[in-house]
Scaffold this motif. Sequence first.
Motif, PDB file in Angstrom:
ATOM      1  N   MET A   8       0.847  -1.201   0.000  1.00 30.02           N
ATOM      2  CA  MET A   8       0.000   0.000   0.000  1.00 30.02           C
ATOM      3  C   MET A   8       0.880   1.249   0.000  1.00 30.02           C
ATOM      4  O   MET A   8       1.911   1.297   0.663  1.00 30.02           O
ATOM      5  CB  MET A   8      -0.873  -0.028   1.258  1.00 30.02           C
ATOM      6  N   LEU A  34     -11.942   2.250  -8.988  1.00 31.01           N
ATOM      7  CA  LEU A  34     -10.772   1.529  -8.465  1.00 31.01           C
ATOM      8  C   LEU A  34      -9.926   2.436  -7.577  1.00 31.01           C
ATOM      9  O   LEU A  34      -9.366   1.986  -6.576  1.00 31.01           O
ATOM     10  CB  LEU A  34      -9.907   1.005  -9.617  1.00 31.01           C
ATOM     11  N   ILE A  57     -14.852  -1.056  -6.789  1.00 33.67           N
ATOM     12  CA  ILE A  57     -14.940  -1.354  -8.220  1.00 33.67           C
ATOM     13  C   ILE A  57     -16.406  -1.214  -8.614  1.00 33.67           C
ATOM     14  O   ILE A  57     -17.295  -1.455  -7.795  1.00 33.67           O
ATOM     15  CB  ILE A  57     -14.414  -2.756  -8.563  1.00 33.67           C
ATOM     16  N   LEU A  76     -24.823   2.135   3.182  1.00 35.84           N
ATOM     17  CA  LEU A  76     -25.174   0.833   3.762  1.00 35.84           C
ATOM     18  C   LEU A  76     -23.946  -0.049   3.969  1.00 35.84           C
ATOM     19  O   LEU A  76     -24.064  -1.171   4.444  1.00 35.84           O
ATOM     20  CB  LEU A  76     -26.188   0.108   2.873  1.00 35.84           C
ATOM     21  N   HIS A  77     -22.778   0.459   3.582  1.00 37.24           N
ATOM     22  CA  HIS A  77     -21.516  -0.274   3.789  1.00 37.24           C
ATOM     23  C   HIS A  77     -21.488  -1.639   3.127  1.00 37.24           C
ATOM     24  O   HIS A  77     -20.968  -2.591   3.698  1.00 37.24           O
ATOM     25  CB  HIS A  77     -21.225  -0.466   5.273  1.00 37.24           C
ATOM     26  N   ILE A  78     -22.092  -1.766   1.969  1.00 36.92           N
ATOM     27  CA  ILE A  78     -21.991  -3.038   1.252  1.00 36.92           C
ATOM     28  C   ILE A  78     -20.697  -3.017   0.444  1.00 36.92           C
ATOM     29  O   ILE A  78     -20.351  -1.994  -0.139  1.00 36.92           O
ATOM     30  CB  ILE A  78     -23.199  -3.232   0.319  1.00 36.92           C
ATOM     31  N   THR A  79     -19.992  -4.144   0.452  1.00 40.48           N
ATOM     32  CA  THR A  79     -18.753  -4.219  -0.312  1.00 40.48           C
ATOM     33  C   THR A  79     -19.033  -3.859  -1.775  1.00 40.48           C
ATOM     34  O   THR A  79     -19.984  -4.371  -2.356  1.00 40.48           O
ATOM     35  CB  THR A  79     -18.210  -5.654  -0.276  1.00 40.48           C
ATOM     36  N   GLY A  91      -8.593   5.883  -1.163  1.00 35.93           N
ATOM     37  CA  GLY A  91      -8.162   4.608  -1.711  1.00 35.93           C
ATOM     38  C   GLY A  91      -6.841   4.139  -1.138  1.00 35.93           C
ATOM     39  O   GLY A  91      -6.597   2.944  -0.996  1.00 35.93           O
ATOM     40  N   THR A  92      -5.973   5.110  -0.803  1.00 37.69           N
ATOM     41  CA  THR A  92      -4.660   4.740  -0.294  1.00 37.69           C
ATOM     42  C   THR A  92      -4.753   4.196   1.115  1.00 37.69           C
ATOM     43  O   THR A  92      -4.154   3.176   1.440  1.00 37.69           O
ATOM     44  CB  THR A  92      -3.738   5.979  -0.272  1.00 37.69           C
ATOM     45  N   PRO A 102      -7.889   4.057   3.905  1.00 34.94           N
ATOM     46  CA  PRO A 102      -9.218   4.460   4.366  1.00 34.94           C
ATOM     47  C   PRO A 102      -9.241   4.836   5.846  1.00 34.94           C
ATOM     48  O   PRO A 102      -9.985   5.733   6.242  1.00 34.94           O
ATOM     49  CB  PRO A 102     -10.086   3.233   4.096  1.00 34.94           C
ATOM     50  N   VAL A 103      -8.399   4.181   6.647  1.00 35.88           N
ATOM     51  CA  VAL A 103      -8.382   4.494   8.077  1.00 35.88           C
ATOM     52  C   VAL A 103      -7.924   5.932   8.268  1.00 35.88           C
ATOM     53  O   VAL A 103      -8.550   6.733   8.974  1.00 35.88           O
ATOM     54  CB  VAL A 103      -7.458   3.524   8.834  1.00 35.88           C
ATOM     55  N   VAL A 138     -10.588   8.359   7.270  1.00 32.60           N
ATOM     56  CA  VAL A 138     -11.629   8.557   8.284  1.00 32.60           C
ATOM     57  C   VAL A 138     -11.130   9.517   9.349  1.00 32.60           C
ATOM     58  O   VAL A 138     -11.807  10.480   9.714  1.00 32.60           O
ATOM     59  CB  VAL A 138     -12.022   7.216   8.928  1.00 32.60           C
ATOM     60  N   PRO A 174      -5.289  -1.796  -8.393  1.00 38.57           N
ATOM     61  CA  PRO A 174      -6.600  -2.367  -8.049  1.00 38.57           C
ATOM     62  C   PRO A 174      -6.865  -2.362  -6.548  1.00 38.57           C
ATOM     63  O   PRO A 174      -7.990  -2.578  -6.123  1.00 38.57           O
ATOM     64  CB  PRO A 174      -6.520  -3.790  -8.589  1.00 38.57           C
ATOM     65  N   LYS A 175      -5.813  -2.075  -5.743  1.00 37.65           N
ATOM     66  CA  LYS A 175      -6.056  -1.982  -4.305  1.00 37.65           C
ATOM     67  C   LYS A 175      -6.399  -0.557  -3.906  1.00 37.65           C
ATOM     68  O   LYS A 175      -6.594  -0.266  -2.737  1.00 37.65           O
ATOM     69  CB  LYS A 175      -4.824  -2.453  -3.542  1.00 37.65           C
TER      70      LYS A 175
END
Lengths: 341, 331
Positions: free
Chosen positions: A1, A75, A80, A136-139, A213-214, A216-217, A220, A278-279
């Motif tokens: 990362m 991405l 995605i 809704l925090h769905i992947t 993307g780099t 997320p923590v 936040v 892609p990460k």
Amino acid sequence: MRQMSDIQTDCDRRPTAWSVLSRHHLVRLLLVTTTVFILMGVLNPGRFLTWRNVTSMGFQFPELGVFALAIMLSLITGGIDLSVIGVANLAGLAAAFILVRSDGQPCPWCIPAAICAALLASVTCGLINGVLIGYLHITPILATLGTMQLFTGIAFVLTKGQAVAGYPETFQRLGNGAVFGVPLPLLIFLGCAAIVQVLLARTSLGLRLQLLGTNPVAAVYSGLRIRRLLLRTYALTGLLAGVAGLIVISRTNAAKADYGSSYLLQAVLVAILAGVDPKGGFGTVWGILLAVLALQSLSSGLNMLRFQPVIGTYINNFTKEFTWGVLLLLVMALNRRARAT
Amino acid sequence: MRKLLGQHEFYLAMILTVLVIAIGLANPAFLTRANLFDLCKSSTVMGLFALGVLIVLTSGGIDISFAAIGAFSMYVTSRLLLAVDFQGSVWVAFLLASLIGLALGLFNAVSINVLRLPTLIVTLGSASVFRGFLLAFIGTSIVNRLPAGMIAFSRRTLFEQTLATGETIGLSFSFVLYLLAIVAVAFVLRYTLLGRGIYALGGNAEAAERVGFNLRRVQFFIYGFVGLLSGVAGLVHACTMRNANPFDLVGTELSVIAAVVLGGASITGGRGTVLGAVLGVFLIVVINNSLILLGIPSYWQKVATGGVIIASVAITAIRKDGVRHAAASWR
């Protein structure tokens, strides 16, 4: 990362033409694209490197390019969007229903109304994705997998599986016309690319997308409003898909519920080829431009080879699919090596 | 009782029961023995794929090449056996198909280990490699005359019964294979160290490595096994259809994944049960079957499955939203 500091240095640096070119991946990509282009020229003497072929390519790849831009945005945030094709077809249908109303009579308001309807439909689809993912925090994979089925399904229900075809000529020019010899769809694609480039490189929204993307923590804890950010990203992804949908229906003069299902793989392939991580966290518009050119040259070149045997077998559409898959795995392996060293 | 109420599978079974009763009331043809046998037969191929998908999802990965593997193994096996004019047992065909599947699955495992990229994208690439290779270099024509052993297998049924109309119905023998696979996968996931390793890898890869799991070996098992199961599923599909069509199966990946997710498996890994996956598959099969029986046009199918997936994952997401502030949930 990638670390925060990487991003900061990337942003501090002014993106001059040379610094853009000297980034390793882009140089490699330029080599790949040029090689493919020359190889196809050599394999198809007198046919590939003609003005006719180059303009015909210019009409073909913009759709794919716009899809790839949309996939890249999703991405970059670490998600995605698998639903882009479904969104494009639904948006195309929204426009098509208005366009076929005119039915031969001149209808000055039809075309703008159709374009607005398509863009509105696509943004709505994008917002649905954004709500599912952000609120809704769905992947993202799951959410867009579900909406892909849903949007395609709605398109099927609306059309009962039939094509909605036959639009005014003025509208068809959008996908088939040219300005000073430059295909109009190409101009639309370049316009989209420029907007995404400005967004990513010059606006705080772009910077926030890359931060999200780099890491997320970190995003936040630095107080980014993630939900709104994701909502906007997917709305934008949807909008781009809608633009692609408009190009598709005006070029083919028909809207179908299941058009272009193979575009999804190709768009992901272009994005990965373009060096989008892609990460999450990284991706450039320049990469997309080069990658989409490479893929289109490969595709057009292989098409020309169709009627002569190559290594004992005839080339068909499935040879292309095979080549794309090999290319995707190969490029990922090369990128991996480059990252390791 | 409280433990039961907290389980995803319980709700799934309830929804399934209500749905079955409702459809049965609307169209009594649904609850006939013939239709139930038919449902079992329809869920066999999807279920075999789903067991593989369950293992991958539990380990925190995602594999969308399984349908391409199934089509590849099934078609190559049929063509090979026909080429040598094979007359023997169907088990040779199954052995061959599962070995081809295993080989392709191991190709995935190697790619994933070398590339260290999201499994979704790696298998997206390998899926088009498999399918492209199959259709470009092996063949595109449908094999209509299968080897005798496969035909005999497709005719074999259990609980045979002759109806008043003179029609003979029975439970397809391939369902036994499905049951065996269910037991095997459940055993591996529940009672072996390997199974614990799969859950551990999905829950937290780093922690799993620190407690001593050899993650590479676990991954090789996972993708190899998925390939093997897909090979078997592909051959069962060919036997059921009584032809080998290289264009079949591909395109069903997403509904299989949806069925497994519906069954409570978490796409981020670490959670999932065999019972849930089996119920999820049955639910999707029932929905598709009932739309036809209820006279709803088939183009509603995609809307129905899409809606069910979204509703199901949304409910799961809302129920566990205690972790709202964990940033990881935005991934």
